[in-house]
Design an enzyme around this catalytic site. Sequence first.
Site, mmCIF file in Angstrom:
data_model
loop_
_atom_site.group_PDB
_atom_site.id
_atom_site.type_symbol
_atom_site.label_atom_id
_atom_site.label_comp_id
_atom_site.label_asym_id
_atom_site.label_seq_id
_atom_site.Cartn_x
_atom_site.Cartn_y
_atom_site.Cartn_z
ATOM 1 N N GLN A 154 0.893 -1.090 -0.111
ATOM 2 C CA GLN A 154 0.124 -0.017 0.036
ATOM 3 C C GLN A 154 0.960 1.258 -0.065
ATOM 4 O O GLN A 154 1.242 2.008 0.966
ATOM 5 C CB GLN A 154 -1.046 0.047 1.189
ATOM 6 N N ASP A 163 3.481 -9.995 -13.530
ATOM 7 C CA ASP A 163 2.942 -8.703 -14.014
ATOM 8 C C ASP A 163 4.147 -7.651 -14.121
ATOM 9 O O ASP A 163 5.206 -8.177 -13.587
ATOM 10 C CB ASP A 163 1.871 -8.147 -12.646
ATOM 11 N N LYS A 186 -1.014 -7.826 -15.723
ATOM 12 C CA LYS A 186 -2.076 -8.125 -14.542
ATOM 13 C C LYS A 186 -3.000 -6.953 -14.326
ATOM 14 O O LYS A 186 -2.448 -6.114 -14.188
ATOM 15 C CB LYS A 186 -1.265 -8.699 -13.546
ATOM 16 N N ARG A 214 -5.578 -6.220 -11.188
ATOM 17 C CA ARG A 214 -6.018 -6.895 -9.939
ATOM 18 C C ARG A 214 -7.475 -6.491 -9.834
ATOM 19 O O ARG A 214 -7.861 -5.277 -9.926
ATOM 20 C CB ARG A 214 -5.134 -6.437 -8.609
#
Length: 301
Positions: free
Chosen positions: A96, A169, A192, A194
């Site tokens: 994050q 990815d 990729k 998500r």
Amino acid sequence: MTRPLLLAMPGNDAMAAKLAGQLDTDVGTLECHIFPDGETLPRFAEDLVGRRVILVCTLARPNDKILPLLFAAAAARELGATQVGLVAPYLSYMRQDRRFHPGEAITSRYFAALLSRAFDWLVTIDPHLHRYKSLSEIYAVPAVAERAEPLLGDWIARNVKDPFLIGPDEESRQWVELVARICGAEYAVMTKQRLGDRAVRIVPEQMNRLAGKTPVLLDDIISSGKTMLETLRLLKLQGAKAAVAVAIHGVFADDADELIRACGATLVTSNTVPHPTNAIDVSRLLARAITALDQKMAFEH
Ligand code: R5P
């Protein structure tokens, strides 16, 4: 100069023992009592006055680990330690690294602030540096990130016949490019998207270059396992050979490890997180960095 005192937080004895075999340290005993209501009480067996203390604590599933770790660091200082270092083979809360949606917390920063207040230095292996280029962007204390790629490349070169590396990815590109160079293999990086915690979409890519080769999927972390599982599914559709799935950090939420193996893939991880799939030992990378940091910091004090 006295030798530092190395202590394992619960569940970190195997890594601490490996480090102790390579470092000029004393090894101490740190007991973490758990009360019936779940509160924890760390207790050091040795006298810490004037000692440089090194705590070993990998931080997969960090929420249960962080309070006992912070308590141990605080107690060490209060009991007279002159320096408290942290060896976290896996450093959590790195993904994050921005506010992806309005109102979200940027937890990587707050976690870094907590650890920076508690420790004088930090050593880890391949943290998920994506939008941050270096740990120093968020850690206020010296934080060394050793890289496991040479060990991964070496393991692949010794154990996989005709490997073809696949990064699932863009974020995996930094690891895949380097490992491919080290083991002299071709590689491809997929795209990729998500869709949720346990859902990803990977753009199928026809990979003619894979013909006759062993696909080696390579990622820094396996968490829910969905990234690896979706890549394996796409490879199977293309008739690829049985794959090898390699990750630096096998965090394995749910039954991710079982699901990956059920696809016929060989699963290999490093020992940053203890797991039966640990085949790549990173302890010497950590030992090297610990020695350098402990001495540098001791002289600066
Ligand atoms: C992405 O940011 C990481 O490099 C990994 O691809 C990701 O953490 C894997 O997550 P999961 O196993 O949940 O798909």
